[in-house]
Design an enzyme around this catalytic site. Structure first.
Site, short mmCIF file in Angstrom:
data_model
loop_
_atom_site.label_atom_id
_atom_site.label_comp_id
_atom_site.label_asym_id
_atom_site.label_seq_id
_atom_site.Cartn_x
_atom_site.Cartn_y
_atom_site.Cartn_z
N TYR A 36 8.42 0.63 -5.04
CA TYR A 36 8.03 -0.23 -3.65
C TYR A 36 9.21 -0.96 -3.41
O TYR A 36 9.03 -1.38 -2.13
CB TYR A 36 6.51 -1.09 -4.51
CG TYR A 36 6.44 -1.42 -3.32
CD1 TYR A 36 6.09 -0.28 -1.78
CD2 TYR A 36 5.86 -2.37 -3.15
CE1 TYR A 36 5.66 -1.18 -0.65
CE2 TYR A 36 5.20 -3.25 -1.12
CZ TYR A 36 5.33 -2.83 0.01
OH TYR A 36 3.98 -3.13 0.83
N LYS A 42 6.62 -8.58 0.61
CA LYS A 42 5.41 -9.22 0.63
C LYS A 42 5.54 -10.55 0.24
O LYS A 42 4.30 -11.33 0.48
CB LYS A 42 4.97 -7.82 -0.06
CG LYS A 42 5.17 -6.35 0.69
CD LYS A 42 4.15 -6.54 2.53
CE LYS A 42 4.06 -5.45 2.92
NZ LYS A 42 3.67 -5.86 4.23
P1 NAP Z 1 2.93 2.03 10.65
O1 NAP Z 1 1.54 3.04 11.67
O2 NAP Z 1 4.44 2.61 10.40
O3 NAP Z 1 3.29 0.69 10.75
C1 NAP Z 1 4.17 -0.27 10.78
C2 NAP Z 1 5.05 -0.60 12.13
O4 NAP Z 1 5.47 -2.04 11.72
C3 NAP Z 1 5.18 0.35 12.99
O5 NAP Z 1 4.58 0.01 13.72
C4 NAP Z 1 6.90 -0.44 13.01
O6 NAP Z 1 7.01 0.13 14.49
C5 NAP Z 1 6.70 -1.65 13.16
N1 NAP Z 1 7.90 -2.62 13.26
C6 NAP Z 1 8.72 -2.05 12.16
N2 NAP Z 1 10.12 -2.78 12.62
C7 NAP Z 1 9.78 -3.52 13.43
C8 NAP Z 1 10.44 -3.95 14.24
N3 NAP Z 1 11.52 -4.88 14.15
N4 NAP Z 1 9.12 -5.32 15.09
C9 NAP Z 1 8.46 -5.06 15.84
N5 NAP Z 1 7.73 -3.53 14.91
C10 NAP Z 1 8.46 -3.56 14.18
O7 NAP Z 1 3.01 2.18 9.02
P2 NAP Z 1 1.56 1.39 8.23
O8 NAP Z 1 1.18 1.54 6.52
O9 NAP Z 1 0.38 1.33 9.25
O10 NAP Z 1 1.84 -0.66 7.62
C11 NAP Z 1 1.50 -1.36 8.72
C12 NAP Z 1 1.01 -2.86 8.08
O11 NAP Z 1 0.35 -2.12 6.57
C13 NAP Z 1 3.08 -2.68 7.06
O12 NAP Z 1 3.18 -4.30 7.05
C14 NAP Z 1 3.27 -2.46 5.25
O13 NAP Z 1 3.49 -2.72 4.89
C15 NAP Z 1 1.41 -2.47 5.41
N6 NAP Z 1 0.48 -2.06 4.07
C16 NAP Z 1 0.63 -0.89 4.41
C17 NAP Z 1 0.25 0.10 3.47
C18 NAP Z 1 0.20 1.43 3.18
O14 NAP Z 1 -0.67 2.24 1.99
N7 NAP Z 1 0.13 1.96 4.68
C19 NAP Z 1 -0.88 -1.04 1.96
C20 NAP Z 1 -0.07 -1.98 2.09
C21 NAP Z 1 0.12 -2.47 3.39
P3 NAP Z 1 8.23 1.52 14.87
O15 NAP Z 1 7.16 2.98 14.22
O16 NAP Z 1 8.67 1.55 16.45
O17 NAP Z 1 9.08 0.57 14.36
#
Ligand code: NAP
Length: 254
Positions: free
Chosen positions: A154, A161
């Site tokens: 990570y 984070k």
């Molecule tokens: P995701 O669907 O890939 O979402 C991440 C989002 O961030 C995408 O919509 C991406 O847009 C956006 N993003 C990246 N760079 C950006 C920028 N410069 N301006 C605006 N938007 C931007 O993945 P996710 O897992 O749902 O992630 C959402 C959140 O949950 C994140 O903060 C992640 O760290 C957190 N999280 C995820 C997990 C997990 O296991 N999946 C666990 C805990 C926390 P594009 O695709 O257009 O780049």
């Protein structure tokens, strides 16, 4: 029966596709009666997000790359005529090459980029949106256990984070007197586009399912329902908090 977010308007940043945690959150917010405003990053994503927004009955879809001050200013301008009750920040990014290297090899530029997109953006979004937020407003950001514990691979994202959670506390302190609450949800691992950038992600999923008190992985809908709680009046006394929605994994020593 009255719905938990009836009459509220929610701005949700971070819907990329139907697997995004932000998409599950948008579905739950719509179910609970919220009016939705969604954002997308860049023209590449526009069509996909507009399609999902139509399915969800969202009111508006706005561009917002959080690294672009101009787009944040435009977002603030587009929101000026109305009001926002809830904001969900579900955004993170780090270069794959930085995630694949040992942490000690993290590049200066890669470290700065991960911080900018994944942590500073919460400050920038809060600044842009707070002027149109109602009293009893709520801002929720998505975090992960890697903020406070070492999770293999990570790396630079864990440090981002940690900054995100700290920023959440400072924002909670400053915006609290205006009635705005700021919290994080620390979600268990879920297979999404961002998660696929973490090397060996499947083994993290297997480990959590074996060891977590609930002996299973986290469902996006569980994260979404916790986000509903925080955005709703039921969460009115909760701010500056990290709420774990992770099948309890965070309590385990080993
Ligand atoms: P995701 O669907 O890939 O979402 C991440 C989002 O961030 C995408 O919509 C991406 O847009 C956006 N993003 C990246 N760079 C950006 C920028 N410069 N301006 C605006 N938007 C931007 O993945 P996710 O897992 O749902 O992630 C959402 C959140 O949950 C994140 O903060 C992640 O760290 C957190 N999280 C995820 C997990 C997990 O296991 N999946 C666990 C805990 C926390 P594009 O695709 O257009 O780049």
């Amino acid at each position: 029966m009255s719905r938990l977010l009836e009459g509220k308007t929610a701005l949700i940043l971070g819907v990329a596709n139907q697997w995004s945690l932000a998409y599950a959150i948008a579905q739950a917010f719509a179910r609970e009666g919220a009016g939705l405003l969604l954002t997308y990053q860049g023209e590449r994503q526009r069509q996909t997000v507009e399609g999902l927004a139509a399915e969800l009955g969202a009111r508006q879809v706005l561009p917002c790359d959080v690294t672009e001050d101009e787009e944040l200013a435009q977002l603030a301008e587009s929101l000026r005529a109305g009001r926002v009750d809830a904001v969900v920040h579900s955004i993170a990014f780090a270069n794959r090459e930085d995630l694949y290297k040992p942490f000690v090899e993290t590049s200066r530029a890669g470290y700065a980029l991960a911080q900018e997109v994944s942590a500073y953006s919460l400050v920038a979004v809060a600044r842009a949106v707070a002027p149109v937020m109602t009293e009893a407003g709520s801002i929720t950001a998505l975090s992960y256990l890697g903020a406070t514990r070492v999770v293999p691979n990570y790396n630079v994202m864990g440090v981002a984070k940690a900054a995100l959670e700290s920023a959440m506390r400072y924002l909670a302190s400053e915006l609290g007197p205006r009635g705005i609450r700021v919290n994080c949800i620390s979600a268990g691992p879920v297979k999404t586009a961002s998660a696929r950038a973490i090397r060996d992600f499947s083994s993290i999923l297997d480990h959590v399912a074996e060891r977590a008190p609930l002996r299973r992985n986290t469902e996006p809908a569980e994260v979404a329902d916790a986000a509903v709680f925080l955005a709703s009046d039921l969460g009115r006394g909760v701010t500056g908090n990290v709420l774990f929605v992770d099948s309890g994994f965070q309590v385990m020593g080993f």
